[in-house]
Design an enzyme around this catalytic site. Structure first.
Site, short mmCIF file in Angstrom:
data_model
loop_
_atom_site.label_atom_id
_atom_site.label_comp_id
_atom_site.label_asym_id
_atom_site.label_seq_id
_atom_site.Cartn_x
_atom_site.Cartn_y
_atom_site.Cartn_z
N HIS A 69 91.86 58.04 77.41
CA HIS A 69 91.74 57.03 76.16
C HIS A 69 90.41 57.29 75.35
O HIS A 69 90.72 58.73 75.26
CB HIS A 69 90.94 55.74 77.22
CG HIS A 69 89.68 55.97 77.98
ND1 HIS A 69 88.61 56.52 77.34
CD2 HIS A 69 89.74 56.68 79.15
CE1 HIS A 69 87.79 56.77 78.34
NE2 HIS A 69 88.16 56.61 79.04
N ASP A 331 89.22 60.86 81.87
CA ASP A 331 88.80 61.95 82.14
C ASP A 331 89.31 63.19 83.35
O ASP A 331 89.50 63.94 83.54
CB ASP A 331 88.09 62.07 81.59
CG ASP A 331 86.85 61.68 81.46
OD1 ASP A 331 86.87 60.69 82.91
OD2 ASP A 331 85.20 60.92 81.30
#
Length: 453
Positions: A69, A331
């Site tokens: 994102h 992540d």
């Protein structure tokens, strides 16, 4: 003596007549924004590889993107560096309960009385405006690069179900298809709890067997007790009868990092020097390495399911009409996948990243691999020799595969023949057994069908 005088005379003539260009090799400036661990703004990594151009003797056949994102607000939570923790610390700075000594000449915090915080607990987890722009632009660039593969009427876009990831995937879609995005896409939300099983795009939440293990907290506490005391000692004189804690330092880093994410500027970043930022960056690397990366056994297990699904799609290229694959995630899911794919072999559970000193040369740097909007793209080519070759791009740079031979150029071009790549010892456990390992070792929930990533 004659030769020495002759040389000096020659040098004098040359210098008198030379047009000197400024020597700039040592003028490189440290950009702290690229060392804010996974809170860094998007940037290319430092392992400058070969050109990302398509090889002239090859044709692109498949592309797979694993996309983080965009930039965001802090995550929800009361701890230091989380949204509520930072908001409370900001209020304490403003109301004087963390008392700044404004009488100190040159106090770097002298701006605080006129400062307006931009980090708000109510916005926890939300994508920032720059995050939306980042993902829109990435979608546009992705479509421009791979447009020849877009031959289907609709495209499945798999996304972890948290709202900032869904929003990122949607803006990416707008970048590719504009206002017609919903005519060309089918967004499939993947649960972020254990029910997703091996399809999870937040696999650390779908592995109940790992819940009892916490290798991260002791690693971070050990490192903070190494690098934070000198920072506290340096900054304490700017406060009135107040000794900063490690949590305070973490919140100062948090304000710096998230103000950069939200407005691309922060006075708080001026509190830290380049060594401070490198030490903070290393804290992030320890967090990933011990949480879901190469310093613990769970890293390759978490990432193995995606690696296996990716490998299945690569193997079936000749029988598969699908050419473009999308997965949007966090992540903390990209690093395990890259671990399972053999990116970070310098540290292992038997040789973990040290917590008492910093290793500047370690391979797994979160700032480089998973900044905001970071991505892992896997390209599959068919070349003039009729063989298939794999190549990875990390944030627009070719990852230097070095474990599975060369591409058709027979040079270090970042490409590997498909089966040499899949069967390399550094990744074969993931590419061949990743889903089974995840199911068994994680005690994972069963899935009706494996998603094609």
């Amino acid at each position: 003596m004659f030769l020495q005088n002759l040389f000096l005379g020659f040098l004098a003539v040359v210098c008198a007549n030379a047009q000197f260009a400024e020597f700039t090799a040592f003028d490189g400036k440290f950009d702290f924004k690229e060392h804010l661990t996974s809170r860094s703004p998007y940037h290319k990594p430092y392992f400058y590889g070969p050109s990302i151009d398509f090889p002239t003797t090859c044709k692109i056949k498949q592309v797979h993107t694993l996309q983080r994102h965009g930039s965001r607000n802090p995550t929800g939570g009361n701890a230091a560096f989380d949204a509520v923790g930072i908001a409370n610390f900001q209020q304490r700075l403003l109301n004087g309960s963390v008392p700044i000594d404004y009488s100190v000449s040159g106090n770097p915090l002298s701006f605080v009385p006129t400062w307006t915080p931009v980090i708000e607990a109510a916005n926890a987890d939300a994508l920032s405006s720059s995050g939306r722009v980042e993902l829109f632009d990435m979608g546009r660039q992705f479509y421009e690069r791979y447009h020849e593969l877009f031959n289907a009427s609709t495209y499945n876009i798999y996304t972890a179900a948290q709202q900032r990831v869904v929003d990122s995937a949607l803006w990416y879609g707008y970048g590719m298809f504009g206002e017609d995005v919903h005519n060309f896409t089918n967004y499939i939300l993947v649960s972020e709890n254990a029910t997703a099983g091996s399809n999870s795009l937040s696999s650390y939440n779908a592995c109940p067997a790992s819940d009892a293990d916490d290798f991260t907290t002791p690693a971070l506490e050990a490192w903070r007790n190494v690098y934070m005391p000198p920072i506290r000692q340096r900054l304490n004189p700017y406060f009135s009868n107040y000794n900063l804690t490690n949590d305070d330092i973490l919140n100062l880093y948090g304000i710096c990092s998230y103000e950069i994410a939200l407005q691309d500027y922060s006075e708080f970043c001026k509190l830290f020097n380049s060594v401070d930022f490198l030490n903070f960056e290393y804290e992030g690397d320890l967090s990933f390495s011990y949480g879901m990366g190469n310093s613990v056994k769970w890293g390759s297990i978490f990432g193995g399911a995606y690696a296996n699904s990716l490998a299945n799609s690569l193997r079936s290229v000749e029988n598969n009409t699908q050419q473009v694959f999308f997965a949007f995630t966090h992540d903390a899911n990209i690093i395990p996948v890259e671990t399972a794919l053999g990116f970070f072999t310098d540290n292992t559970p038997e040789n973990p990243l040290p917590t008492s000193y910093q290793v500047h040369s370690h391979s797994m740097k979160a700032s480089e691999f998973v900044p905001f909007a970071g991505n892992l793209i896997t390209e599959l080519f068919q070349c003039e020799d009729s063989k298939y070759y794999v190549r990875h791009l990390v944030n627009e740079e070719v990852f230097p595969l070095s474990d599975c031979g060369f591409g058709p150029s027979n040079t270090s071009d970042g490409m590997c023949e498909l089966y040499a790549y899949l069967n390399s010892p550094v990744r074969v456990n993931g590419t061949s057994n990743g889903i089974q390992n995840f199911d068994t070792l994680c005690n994972a929930s069963a899935v009706a069908a494996v998603y094609p990533y």
